[in-house]
Design an enzyme around this catalytic site. Structure first.
Site, short mmCIF file in Angstrom:
data_model
loop_
_atom_site.label_atom_id
_atom_site.label_comp_id
_atom_site.label_asym_id
_atom_site.label_seq_id
_atom_site.Cartn_x
_atom_site.Cartn_y
_atom_site.Cartn_z
N HIS A 424 6.24 7.53 -10.97
CA HIS A 424 5.05 7.23 -10.17
C HIS A 424 3.74 7.41 -10.92
CE1 HIS A 424 6.66 6.52 -6.09
NE2 HIS A 424 7.61 7.37 -6.42
N LYS A 681 -7.96 7.66 1.06
CA LYS A 681 -6.85 8.05 0.19
C LYS A 681 -7.16 9.43 -0.38
CE LYS A 681 -7.38 4.28 -2.01
NZ LYS A 681 -6.60 3.32 -2.76
N ARG A 682 -6.20 9.99 -1.06
CA ARG A 682 -6.38 11.30 -1.68
C ARG A 682 -7.64 11.30 -2.53
NH1 ARG A 682 -3.85 13.01 -6.61
NH2 ARG A 682 -2.71 11.04 -6.57
N LYS A 687 -9.41 7.90 -8.56
CA LYS A 687 -9.47 6.96 -7.44
C LYS A 687 -10.91 6.52 -7.15
CE LYS A 687 -5.17 8.54 -5.32
NZ LYS A 687 -4.40 7.28 -5.43
N THR A 793 -0.01 1.95 -2.04
CA THR A 793 0.53 1.18 -0.91
C THR A 793 -0.48 1.02 0.21
OG1 THR A 793 1.52 3.23 -0.04
CG2 THR A 793 2.94 1.79 -1.35
N LYS A 797 -1.11 -2.00 3.39
CA LYS A 797 -1.30 -1.81 4.84
C LYS A 797 -2.56 -2.52 5.31
CE LYS A 797 0.76 2.66 3.98
NZ LYS A 797 0.41 4.01 3.55
#
Length: 924
Positions: A424, A681-682, A687, A793, A797
């Site tokens: 991952h 998100k985290r 990110k 992911t 969504k």
């Protein structure tokens, strides 16, 4: 509720239990379980209203394993809810309030799931089918009630039943806490996979840990993020079934001794018992119900030191119990300390040991007297979700060698045909490593086995590359060995010495022969001394005493398994060509790609019913819920004005729900007519939530420099929504959360802007929050630094729900950073932040991370400033596109149409076909 008279009769062939409600308008509920009948097993459920008779509804499981469909109506469901409210209560009996209504309702659903669960596994056991076992440290499930009754096709019946009892289904469902068993995409992926496995009728189990307090519950205060323990188990979990008869010993510490016939025995140390808790996972429109087995550690009562307790040494008395329980207190305990690292390793081993023991016990039970260990990989596939379950490799070997008395050659062959690994991450620094010293102390037998695996791998590398080019061989071993900064096995070290010594002899052989008779004795002595010096010089690179000795878990996964997969096409190519290139050249057949996916049941069908109805109407059926290729029909219809009108109305209704939700959770009032721009998100520097909020600050600054009319002309009204947790010890990420909330506090109270710009941070982001936000989102940001996101992911969504995405065009690993001239707009924003416009908090460290010349996380390591100009230009294009609502709606429809490829059903099909080699098993 009136009391219920109870009567029961037992015979050799059956058990009959009769519950008679005596209250007005109550029901009669019959359950007959003919468990001793020789010809068949029958489950009879009869629901009778006091004022009318209803037909007997019957669900049967025959010896052949058939399960006749039982579809309860609203009356029988209401009766069952009333029964559970009185006889399996979590609350006092005087009121039937929402919390009590949820637990009673969930317990009725669980009854149906258990019937299907039992039938599924009775059939699997009978035909002895090959099963896949999915091991993951996280399963981020979300709420289960609406998902379960949706999969069982009972949503309408439950809504009607609860209405009869005075409650609304949606209100009851909101009482359910999210199961705190995961944190991010890793856990959500695992839960999507379980849904797809059940829906597609694949025989499989999930294995995880039952965390008491989860990661943490996030509160947003004036100081930023604060963490408190999750309370999801405070009132109990109605979905789980404790299996007090299913438990396995998990040994820690101790020592290894040689027993009879040289068999190793791991003795002494601590013993923890891992107890199984099962959570049924139903498939959509299928009888198949698979299992998520969670482990919870405890110790035997005799470990309680009664003498110490009576003497006043209370802490000492229950120390062993607390040491066992704390293993699963929280997900990912902070590992800055040795105690934290030890606890994390205990977690990982508990998952692996209990799961492998359970898998082997199930294999032995199914095989009976005919078990053949060579056939174990023909019946079992173990998938490791990232490197957290890596210890299942040495654990499988330990059990088969030390307990089942198989030889090393046998167990190594079996293991390499049983275990597979999903990678991952593409960041070398993020690949998991463990201290050899810590592992030696905690798991001494496993260190011995890992050394054996490392020696096997070393020999394979030598066989592949030979010993002619020692420098090449040495480099391969340095890159590929499982043990890092640890001496080579003696046999390999001797090989290096022999090879070098031979080369020295060969180079002087001709001179030796020609001068053999005349060479003085002192020259021979000098040559011997030279050989000794050469021997010292060519000894393989010695461990550096200044560096720690480590075990590289990803290398162990690749060596010990038969398949390695990335989670997106680009990611898998990076894995093959960069991260694990040497392994790929050695074993190209092991490497595969399995692009991640998400379940369309939870992420469209159930969370977005308004859009689902439109899709069903325009595609002609509900087939798209399982066969997402049907969504492609929408491509041909994207310009249809009627469809576009319905599509916009569905989005508007969802935005109204989001606005109401934001007001409830944060107190901020937002206008549903504004664009809803979401990044959830985290929280992590790669990110790049920091890039997003810096862009918002630039937008805000420009607005402040304009007149009211200029603002309305230049900017589309926008609500910028953030959500996500920063790890408790990740200081820079927590600074980003604080920065976002401070910007929001300033912007949202600026009277000059009105509804033109709002910034909202949603606290405690989880699956349920995502299910609310995603259907109402119009723009979603996926702007991770190029090359650092394996797959992601959440973008899938959002796309499924018709959201427009902006994101990094991720095509390769991050290039070595080059000097660049900072964009003046970026410098302008940093100066604006430093002017204290967003409050007195000192953001020098955060802004400083975007500057400087050295250090991880500094010198704009994540390219926020580098990408800032293109990001601002992209946002300008977003405003322009949003003004043309017809164009925007068409893009939205096309996004949903194109999301067919993101279904986790497709991913699971690929896993089942290419890695696990299992077939669907449909109950007859």
């Amino acid at each position: 509720m009136a009391s219920l008279p109870f009567s029961a009769t037992c015979s050799h062939h059956s058990t009959f239990i009769d519950f008679n409600y005596t209250a007005k308008n109550s029901k009669v509920f019959f359950l007959r379980n003919s468990r001793f009948a020789s010809s068949r097993r029958n489950f009879f459920v009869k629901s009778v209203a006091s004022d009318q008779n209803q037909d007997l509804k019957e669900a049967q499981v025959t010896e052949e394993g058939s399960l006749d469909t039982f579809v309860p109506d609203s009356a029988s469901i209401a009766s069952s809810i009333k029964y559970h409210a009185e006889f399996t209560p979590s609350f006092s009996p005087d009121h039937f309030e929402l919390p009590k209504a949820f637990y009673a309702t969930a317990e009725t659903v669980r009854d149906s799931l258990i019937i299907n669960w039992n039938a599924t596994y009775e059939y699997y056991e009978k035909i002895n089918v090959k099963q896949a076992y999915y091991l993951s440290m996280e399963f981020l499930q979300g709420r289960a009630l609406l998902n379960a009754i949706g999969n069982l096709e009972l949503t309408g019946a439950y809504a009607e039943a609860l209405k009869k009892l005075g409650h609304n289904l949606e209100d009851v469902a909101r009482e359910e806490p999210d199961a705190a068993l995961g944190n991010g995409g890793l856990g959500r992926l695992a839960s999507c996979f379980l849904d797809s496995l059940a829906t597609l009728n694949y025989p499989a189990w999930g294995y995880g840990l039952r965390y008491k307090y989860g990661l943490f519950k996030q509160h947003i205060t004036k100081d930023g993020q604060e963490e408190v323990a999750e309370n999801w188990l405070e009132m109990g979990n109605p979905w789980e079934i404790v299996r007090n008869d299913v438990y396995y010993p998990v040994k820690l510490y101790g020592e290894v001794i040689s027993g009879p016939e040289g068999i190793k025995q791991w003795v002494g140390g601590e013993n923890v018992m891992a107890v199984a808790y099962d959570v049924p996972i139903p498939g959509y429109k299928t009888k198949t119900t698979i299992n998520l087995r969670l482990w919870s550690p405890k110790v035997a009562p005799d470990k309680f030191d009664l003498r110490a307790f009576n003497a006043g040494g209370h802490a000492k008395a229950y120390a062993a119990m607390k040491n066992a329980e704390k293993i699963c207190y929280i997900l990912y305990p902070g590992d800055e300390s040795l105690e934290g690292k030890t606890l994390r390793l205990k977690q990982q081993y508990t998952l692996c040991s209990a799961s492998l023991q359970d898998i082997i016990a199930r294999y032995e039970k199914r095989s009976g007297e005919s078990k053949n260990w060579e056939n174990f990989p023909d019946k079992v596939a173990v998938q490791m979700n990232d490197t957290h379950p890596t210890l299942c490799i040495p654990e499988l070997i330990r059990i088969l060698m030390d307990v089942k008395s198989l030889s090393w050659e046998q167990v190594w062959n079996i293991t390499q045909r049983t275990v597979a690994y999903t990678n991952h991450t593409v960041l070398p620094e993020a690949l998991e490593k463990w201290s050899l010293e810590l592992m030696q102390k905690l798991l001494p037998r496993h260190v011995e086995i890992i050394r054996m695996i490392d020696e096997e791998l070393t020999q394979t590398i030598i066989d592949e590359y030979g010993s002619e080019d020692l420098e090449l061989l040495q480099e391969k071993l340095k890159q590929m060995r499982i043990l890092e900064n640890i001496e080579l096995p003696r046999s390999v070290a001797e090989l290096f010495v022999k090879s070098e010594k031979s080369s020295v002899v060969d180079s002087t052989e001709e001179d030796d022969i020609s001068n053999e008779e005349t060479k003085p004795m002192e020259e021979e002595d000098q040559l011997e001394e030279q050989d000794i010096e050469n021997k010292d010089e060519v000894t393989p690179i010695e461990p550096d005493p200044k560096l720690p000795k480590m075990v590289r878990m990803a290398n162990l996964c690749i060596a010990g398994g038969y398949a390695v997969n990335g989670v997106a096409e680009i990611h898998s190519e990076i894995v093959k060509n960069e991260v694990f290139n040497e392994f790929y050249k050695l074993w190209p057949e092991k490497f595969q790609n399995k692009t991640n996916g998400v379940t369309p049941r939870r992420w469209i069908r159930f969370c977005n019913p308004d859009l689902s109805k439109i899709i069903t109407k325009w595609t002609g059926s509900e087939d798209w819920v399982v066969n997402t290729e049907k969504l492609m029909i929408l491509r041909k219809l994207a310009d249809n004005e009627d469809l576009q009108s319905e599509w916009r109305e569905a989005k508007r209704r969802n935005k109204v729900k989001v606005a109401s939700f934001l007001r409830e959770k944060t107190g901020y009032i937002v206008n549903p007519k504004a664009m809803f721009d979401v990044q959830v998100k985290r929280i992590h520097e790669y990110k790049r939530q920091l890039l997003n909020i810096m862009g918002i600050v630039y937008r805000y600054k420009k607005m402040k420099e304009m007149s009211h009319e200029e603002r309305k002309t230049c900017f589309v009204p926008r609500v910028c929504i953030f959500g996500g947790k920063a790890f408790a010890t990740y200081i820079q990420a927590k600074r980003i959360v604080k920065f976002i909330t401070d910007v929001g506090a300033t912007v949202n109270h600026d009277p000059e802007l009105g509804d033109l710009l709002k910034v909202v941070f949603v606290p405690d982001y989880n699956v349920s929050v995502a299910e609310m936000l995603i259907p109402g989102s119009e723009l979603s940001q996926h702007i991770s630094t190029a090359g650092m996101e394996a797959s992601g992911t959440s973008n899938m969504k959002f796309a499924m729900n018709g959201c427009i995405l902006i994101g990094t065009l991720d095509g390769s690993n991050v290039e070595i950073r080059q000097e660049f001239v900072p964009d003046p707009r970026f410098e302008e924003v940093k100066a604006f932040v430093r002017s204290d416009v967003f409050g007195p908090y000192n953001y020098e460290e955060l802004m400083g991370s975007l500057e400087g010349n050295e250090g991880y996380g500094r010198a704009d390591y994540f390219l926020v400033g580098k990408d800032f100009p293109s990001y601002i230009e992209c946002q300008e294009k977003v405003d322009e596109a949003y003004r043309d609502q017809k164009r925007w709606t068409k893009m939205s429809i096309l996004n949903t149409a194109g999301s067919y490829k993101f279904s986790s059903d497709r991913t699971i099909h690929d896993y089942a076909r290419d890695i696990w080699r299992i077939d669907p098993v449909v109950l007859p």
